[in-house]
Write a protein that holds these residues in place. Structure first.
Motif, short mmCIF file in Angstrom:
data_model
loop_
_atom_site.label_atom_id
_atom_site.label_comp_id
_atom_site.label_asym_id
_atom_site.label_seq_id
_atom_site.Cartn_x
_atom_site.Cartn_y
_atom_site.Cartn_z
N CYS A 110 52.89 71.07 34.27
CA CYS A 110 51.35 70.95 33.69
C CYS A 110 50.56 70.20 34.68
O CYS A 110 51.03 69.64 35.57
N ASP A 111 49.33 70.64 34.58
CA ASP A 111 48.16 69.84 35.18
C ASP A 111 47.76 68.53 34.20
O ASP A 111 48.00 68.82 33.24
N VAL A 112 47.48 67.61 35.09
CA VAL A 112 46.88 66.25 34.23
C VAL A 112 45.63 65.92 34.85
O VAL A 112 45.43 65.65 35.98
N GLU A 113 44.82 65.74 33.98
CA GLU A 113 43.42 65.39 34.18
C GLU A 113 43.25 63.59 34.36
O GLU A 113 43.71 63.13 33.41
N LEU A 114 42.64 63.43 35.36
CA LEU A 114 42.90 61.94 35.63
C LEU A 114 41.49 61.01 34.82
O LEU A 114 40.40 61.49 35.42
N PRO A 115 41.70 60.31 33.94
CA PRO A 115 40.55 59.83 33.28
C PRO A 115 39.84 58.64 34.08
O PRO A 115 38.65 58.22 33.84
N SER A 116 40.49 58.21 35.17
CA SER A 116 40.36 56.98 35.88
C SER A 116 40.92 57.22 37.21
O SER A 116 41.62 57.98 37.46
N ASP A 117 40.59 56.19 38.02
CA ASP A 117 41.16 56.18 39.37
C ASP A 117 42.56 55.31 39.44
O ASP A 117 43.01 54.64 40.64
#
Length: 283
Positions: A110-117
């Motif tokens: 799956c792809d994971v969207e990064l909510p922060s760095d």
């Protein structure tokens, strides 16, 4: 035996094929992957007779979380001595328990969207419960384990550790922050289910590598301790803790970047792969 979730349907993986359980059983068992835990013993007996000729080829990318909707998800922190040391905890620290909300669970690719760095990795062996467990004796603990799968306890460290009241559960429950799979493997399929090689690599670099026998509390002990307090239900999940090598403990700290790929592996189970994208979906 390997049990999987193929496009939302329960399958048993035999060799390189997937046997659709509802079709092969003539409707005796439901297609819903979560429903099987309510009839675990009967299912195990029936599934033992399956062979590859009853199945069809499949793509790993089509697999979902093998346990998609557990009623409870327990997560264990600080369960490897070397991880306790790198995180700044005394070696005698007792592992801590929190949750990952079930909405964060995802399949093996799956792809994971990064909510922060400041998103970090934590590879873990994950246990599924086979039958109701309350005040279980250690010698009976494995009888309450349906199987073992592989997971990542992805963690947004800023929220997790900020302030006097950190937010472990919320920081670890963003969308797809609990990828699991590729399938659930029954304990009898391992030479020793208590001693498995576990590792993960980020952008081609091995960042964690250990054996599950290095846990402070092994799987039977976790079942015992959790069931002393909580009634465990069929299909519940237990993330058993991560070995050393997390990014937050490095000097300098290392976190996941957009476009990077994380590959995790567990001996006797297989691998899962996550690609990270920036907020908004851009690589």
């Amino acid at each position: 035996m390997r049990i999987a979730n193929l496009k939302g349907r329960l399958v048993v993986v035999v060799g390189e094929t997937a046997v659709d359980v509802a079709e092969a059983s003539g409707g005796r068992f439901a297609a819903d992957p979560q429903a099987v835990f309510a009839e675990w013993d009967a299912f195990r007996g029936w599934a033992a007779g399956l062979d590859a000729a009853q199945g069809a080829p499949f793509a790993v990318e089509d697999l979902g979380a093998p346990v998609p909707r557990p009623s409870q998800v327990f997560a264990i922190g600080i369960n490897y001595a070397e991880h306790a040391a790198e995180a700044g905890y005394p070696p005698e620290s007792a592992p801590v328990t929190f949750t990952k909300f079930a909405s964060c669970l995802a399949g093996p690719v799956c792809d994971v969207e990064l909510p922060s760095d400041t998103v970090d990795w934590e590879v873990e062996a994950v246990v599924a419960i086979s039958r109701e467990a309350y005040r279980v004796r250690r010698e009976d603990a494995w009888d309450h384990v349906a199987g073992i799968t592989l997971g990542q306890d992805l963690s947004e460290r800023t929220a997790q550790l900020a302030g006097a009241k950190p937010q472990f559960s919320l920081a670890k429950s963003h969308a797809n922050f609990g990828p699991t799979g590729p399938w659930l493997v029954t304990p009898d399929a391992f030479d020793d289910p208590a001693d498995l090689a576990i590792s993960c690599s980020l952008a081609g670099e091995t960042v964690q590598s250990a054996r599950t026998s290095s846990m402070i509390y092994d799987i039977p002990e976790l079942v015992v301790r959790l069931s002393r307090v909580c009634r465990l239900f069929p299909g519940d999940l237990v993330f058993t803790g991560t070995p050393p090598g997390v990014g937050n403990a490095r000097t300098p700290k290392r976190f996941v970047r957009p476009g990077e790929v994380l590959v995790s592996e567990l001996e006797g189970v297989g691998s899962i792969t996550q690609r990270f994208v920036a907020a908004g979906g851009a690589s």
